[in-house]
Design a protein around this motif. Structure first.
Motif, PDB file in Angstrom:
ATOM      1  N   PRO A 205       0.810  -1.228   0.000  1.00  0.00           N
ATOM      2  CA  PRO A 205       0.000   0.000   0.000  1.00  0.00           C
ATOM      3  C   PRO A 205       0.841   1.276   0.000  1.00  0.00           C
ATOM      4  O   PRO A 205       0.381   2.324  -0.438  1.00  0.00           O
ATOM      5  CB  PRO A 205      -0.824  -0.115   1.291  1.00  0.00           C
ATOM      6  CG  PRO A 205      -0.152  -1.159   2.118  1.00  0.00           C
ATOM      7  CD  PRO A 205       0.532  -2.078   1.162  1.00  0.00           C
ATOM      8  N   HIS A 206       2.098   1.198   0.453  1.00  0.00           N
ATOM      9  CA  HIS A 206       2.963   2.376   0.422  1.00  0.00           C
ATOM     10  C   HIS A 206       3.220   2.841  -1.006  1.00  0.00           C
ATOM     11  O   HIS A 206       3.472   4.024  -1.247  1.00  0.00           O
ATOM     12  CB  HIS A 206       4.302   2.068   1.105  1.00  0.00           C
ATOM     13  CG  HIS A 206       4.229   2.124   2.596  1.00  0.00           C
ATOM     14  ND1 HIS A 206       5.283   1.801   3.419  1.00  0.00           N
ATOM     15  CD2 HIS A 206       3.216   2.476   3.430  1.00  0.00           C
ATOM     16  CE1 HIS A 206       4.923   1.937   4.689  1.00  0.00           C
ATOM     17  NE2 HIS A 206       3.676   2.344   4.713  1.00  0.00           N
ATOM     18  N   ASN A 207       3.142   1.893  -1.963  1.00  0.00           N
ATOM     19  CA  ASN A 207       3.393   2.258  -3.357  1.00  0.00           C
ATOM     20  C   ASN A 207       2.293   3.143  -3.937  1.00  0.00           C
ATOM     21  O   ASN A 207       2.473   3.741  -5.004  1.00  0.00           O
ATOM     22  CB  ASN A 207       3.536   0.999  -4.223  1.00  0.00           C
ATOM     23  CG  ASN A 207       4.821   0.250  -3.919  1.00  0.00           C
ATOM     24  OD1 ASN A 207       5.790   0.832  -3.421  1.00  0.00           O
ATOM     25  ND2 ASN A 207       4.835  -1.040  -4.199  1.00  0.00           N
ATOM     26  N   ALA A 208       1.136   3.190  -3.256  1.00  0.00           N
ATOM     27  CA  ALA A 208       0.036   4.037  -3.713  1.00  0.00           C
ATOM     28  C   ALA A 208      -0.249   5.174  -2.743  1.00  0.00           C
ATOM     29  O   ALA A 208      -1.218   5.913  -2.921  1.00  0.00           O
ATOM     30  CB  ALA A 208      -1.231   3.179  -3.898  1.00  0.00           C
ATOM     31  N   ASP A 209       0.594   5.322  -1.734  1.00  0.00           N
ATOM     32  CA  ASP A 209       0.387   6.335  -0.708  1.00  0.00           C
ATOM     33  C   ASP A 209       0.993   7.668  -1.156  1.00  0.00           C
ATOM     34  O   ASP A 209       2.214   7.774  -1.326  1.00  0.00           O
ATOM     35  CB  ASP A 209       1.042   5.876   0.604  1.00  0.00           C
ATOM     36  CG  ASP A 209       0.722   6.789   1.774  1.00  0.00           C
ATOM     37  OD1 ASP A 209       0.271   7.934   1.535  1.00  0.00           O
ATOM     38  OD2 ASP A 209       0.917   6.365   2.927  1.00  0.00           O
ATOM     39  N   ARG A 216       3.892   9.612  -5.655  1.00  0.00           N
ATOM     40  CA  ARG A 216       3.291  10.731  -6.395  1.00  0.00           C
ATOM     41  C   ARG A 216       3.839  10.805  -7.817  1.00  0.00           C
ATOM     42  O   ARG A 216       3.106  11.110  -8.757  1.00  0.00           O
ATOM     43  CB  ARG A 216       3.543  12.048  -5.651  1.00  0.00           C
ATOM     44  CG  ARG A 216       2.844  12.117  -4.297  1.00  0.00           C
ATOM     45  CD  ARG A 216       2.782  13.551  -3.773  1.00  0.00           C
ATOM     46  NE  ARG A 216       4.092  14.148  -3.582  1.00  0.00           N
ATOM     47  CZ  ARG A 216       4.828  14.001  -2.475  1.00  0.00           C
ATOM     48  NH1 ARG A 216       4.360  13.265  -1.463  1.00  0.00           N
ATOM     49  NH2 ARG A 216       6.000  14.584  -2.366  1.00  0.00           N
ATOM     50  N   VAL A 217       5.119  10.524  -7.968  1.00  0.00           N
ATOM     51  CA  VAL A 217       5.697  10.498  -9.314  1.00  0.00           C
ATOM     52  C   VAL A 217       5.029   9.401 -10.150  1.00  0.00           C
ATOM     53  O   VAL A 217       4.666   9.610 -11.310  1.00  0.00           O
ATOM     54  CB  VAL A 217       7.220  10.265  -9.239  1.00  0.00           C
ATOM     55  CG1 VAL A 217       7.788   9.954 -10.623  1.00  0.00           C
ATOM     56  CG2 VAL A 217       7.912  11.482  -8.651  1.00  0.00           C
ATOM     57  N   ARG A 218       4.841   8.241  -9.534  1.00  0.00           N
ATOM     58  CA  ARG A 218       4.286   7.086 -10.256  1.00  0.00           C
ATOM     59  C   ARG A 218       2.839   7.304 -10.661  1.00  0.00           C
ATOM     60  O   ARG A 218       2.452   7.015 -11.803  1.00  0.00           O
ATOM     61  CB  ARG A 218       4.406   5.842  -9.370  1.00  0.00           C
ATOM     62  CG  ARG A 218       3.866   4.565 -10.003  1.00  0.00           C
ATOM     63  CD  ARG A 218       4.141   3.364  -9.110  1.00  0.00           C
ATOM     64  NE  ARG A 218       5.572   3.218  -8.866  1.00  0.00           N
ATOM     65  CZ  ARG A 218       6.103   2.273  -8.086  1.00  0.00           C
ATOM     66  NH1 ARG A 218       5.311   1.397  -7.476  1.00  0.00           N
ATOM     67  NH2 ARG A 218       7.406   2.191  -7.926  1.00  0.00           N
ATOM     68  N   HIS A 219       2.034   7.815  -9.734  1.00  0.00           N
ATOM     69  CA  HIS A 219       0.590   7.868  -9.976  1.00  0.00           C
ATOM     70  C   HIS A 219       0.088   9.227 -10.433  1.00  0.00           C
ATOM     71  O   HIS A 219      -1.057   9.329 -10.887  1.00  0.00           O
ATOM     72  CB  HIS A 219      -0.152   7.443  -8.700  1.00  0.00           C
ATOM     73  CG  HIS A 219       0.140   6.034  -8.287  1.00  0.00           C
ATOM     74  ND1 HIS A 219      -0.349   4.946  -8.972  1.00  0.00           N
ATOM     75  CD2 HIS A 219       0.899   5.538  -7.274  1.00  0.00           C
ATOM     76  CE1 HIS A 219       0.071   3.834  -8.391  1.00  0.00           C
ATOM     77  NE2 HIS A 219       0.834   4.157  -7.364  1.00  0.00           N
ATOM     78  N   GLU A 220       0.910  10.262 -10.317  1.00  0.00           N
ATOM     79  CA  GLU A 220       0.459  11.596 -10.720  1.00  0.00           C
ATOM     80  C   GLU A 220       1.351  12.195 -11.810  1.00  0.00           C
ATOM     81  O   GLU A 220       0.867  12.557 -12.886  1.00  0.00           O
ATOM     82  CB  GLU A 220       0.431  12.529  -9.491  1.00  0.00           C
ATOM     83  CG  GLU A 220      -0.539  12.064  -8.402  1.00  0.00           C
ATOM     84  CD  GLU A 220      -0.446  12.914  -7.150  1.00  0.00           C
ATOM     85  OE1 GLU A 220      -0.049  14.097  -7.260  1.00  0.00           O
ATOM     86  OE2 GLU A 220      -0.764  12.416  -6.045  1.00  0.00           O
ATOM     87  N   ALA A 221       2.659  12.288 -11.550  1.00  0.00           N
ATOM     88  CA  ALA A 221       3.540  12.986 -12.490  1.00  0.00           C
ATOM     89  C   ALA A 221       3.673  12.259 -13.834  1.00  0.00           C
ATOM     90  O   ALA A 221       3.506  12.868 -14.901  1.00  0.00           O
ATOM     91  CB  ALA A 221       4.916  13.186 -11.856  1.00  0.00           C
ATOM     92  N   LEU A 222       4.000  10.967 -13.793  1.00  0.00           N
ATOM     93  CA  LEU A 222       4.199  10.233 -15.051  1.00  0.00           C
ATOM     94  C   LEU A 222       2.926  10.163 -15.898  1.00  0.00           C
ATOM     95  O   LEU A 222       2.992  10.376 -17.120  1.00  0.00           O
ATOM     96  CB  LEU A 222       4.738   8.835 -14.761  1.00  0.00           C
ATOM     97  CG  LEU A 222       6.263   8.729 -14.696  1.00  0.00           C
ATOM     98  CD1 LEU A 222       6.698   7.341 -14.256  1.00  0.00           C
ATOM     99  CD2 LEU A 222       6.902   9.081 -16.035  1.00  0.00           C
ATOM    100  N   PRO A 223       1.755   9.890 -15.300  1.00  0.00           N
ATOM    101  CA  PRO A 223       0.536   9.896 -16.125  1.00  0.00           C
ATOM    102  C   PRO A 223       0.266  11.254 -16.781  1.00  0.00           C
ATOM    103  O   PRO A 223      -0.185  11.314 -17.929  1.00  0.00           O
ATOM    104  CB  PRO A 223      -0.565   9.537 -15.118  1.00  0.00           C
ATOM    105  CG  PRO A 223       0.124   8.717 -14.081  1.00  0.00           C
ATOM    106  CD  PRO A 223       1.477   9.346 -13.951  1.00  0.00           C
TER     107      PRO A 223
END
Length: 341
Positions: A205-209, A216-223
């Protein structure tokens, strides 16, 4: 009928790395390839996620075919309720794949550098200890091309220079201990390989926190970047990492070669000779000198080197520059003097 393309891709990536391990010159490996008459041991670090479970499965398949022993390590950071039980479950899955030895190691995560850096430091210290204890020749890590792209973006945001943009190396650590077979593969390939092999996967779950910068880079910046610039951003960032690494390696080699020529008989740095060097080389020489004087590499940033560089290019009689590790840099009579204490 051959394996699924995703499975074939991860096995090929691991096979290539294992072959490199077997062909290492004897004096470059952290451990002898043959110990007590037994084949060399290669470990994989496994969190239980898709990337590392795919890695463990491929290692278990490929290692015996190359005459290698294969083991696994899972690290319990103790940051979530029930993490010890989860680590025990991951260890059990690794044993079920045929890996031996397998260890679940609990660590205490400090606070230096923030939670992500502290967890990483604790994890690598644990992996080093397990590798030493078992005499492992190499430790495989499951970082993918997506992880590499995230690392490059983080480096870009920090403004730390070309070395920061070079991301993760395929080979790193003492004697090339750490190997990253999946830097050329995307995260989806690893997940698909787990799915077709019916390998259980745990999503941390830390990977989506959003409290964590990498999340944030994974789920917000890159998309956002992919939406604005189109597909291929991850591949482009990973390619940037390799190109940056090639350039940084060349500049580091240049700095290492030239450093002795800019020191006087007392070991101090001669300002005139430093001034004649290209900026990128000069600052690398300054970094090497600071580390040799006692500055911790992980605490020495671009802003520190810029201040020291001004003692060469913008000298107006300013006082000493204080660096991490209680290292002071002074300009005295055309020399830079670095002293700790």
């Amino acid at each position: 009928m051959g394996p699924h393309p995703a499975v074939a891709a991860i096995r090929l990536a691991v096979r290539r790395v294992l072959h490199d391990v077997l062909t290492m010159p004897p004096d470059s490996s952290p451990k002898p390839l043959v110990q007590d008459g037994r084949p060399p041991l290669v470990l994989c670090a496994c969190s239980g996620g898709a990337d590392s479970m795919a890695l463990a499965s491929a290692l278990a398949f490929e290692a015996p075919r190359l005459g290698l022993r294969a083991g696994g390590v899972t690290v319990d950071h103790g940051l979530q309720p029930g993490s010890d039980l989860r680590a025990a479950e991951v260890a059990s899955r690794l044993r079920a794949l045929g890996l031996d030895p397998v260890e679940a190691v609990q660590v205490d995560v400090g606070r230096d550098g923030g939670p992500e850096a502290a967890a990483r430091d604790a994890r690598y210290a644990a992996l080093d200890a397990v590798a030493e204890r078992h005499g492992a020749t190499a430790v495989l890590l499951g970082h993918t091309r997506d992880d590499q792209a995230e690392t490059v973006l983080l480096g870009l945001a920090r403004g730390s220079g070309i070395r920061s943009l070079s991301g993760m190396a395929i080979t790193s650590g003492h004697g090339g201990r750490y190997r990253r077979p999946f830097l050329g593969l995307d995260r989806q390939t690893a997940r698909k390989a787990c799915m077709v092999q019916a390998l259980p996967v745990w999503d941390d779950p830390h990977n989506a926190d959003p409290a964590y910068t990498r999340s944030r880079v994974r789920h917000e910046a890159l998309p956002v970047l992919e939406k604005a610039l189109g597909k291929g951003v991850v591949e482009a960032l990973a390619r940037t990492a390799q190109l940056s690494r090639d350039d940084a390696d060349a500049l580091d080699s240049w700095a290492a070669a030239v450093e002795p020529s800019v020191r006087d008989d007392a070991g101090d740095l001669e300002v005139a000779k430093l001034y004649a060097l290209p900026v990128a080389v000069r600052r690398r020489v300054l970094r090497r000198a600071a580390i040799a004087a006692g500055s911790p590499p992980g605490s020495l940033f671009a802003r520190h080197l810029e201040e020291v560089d001004r003692l060469i290019t913008g000298w107006r009689g300013q006082g000493a520059i204080n660096l991490p590790g209680r290292v002071a840099v002074r300009r005295q009579g055309g020399r830079l003097v670095l002293r700790q204490g």
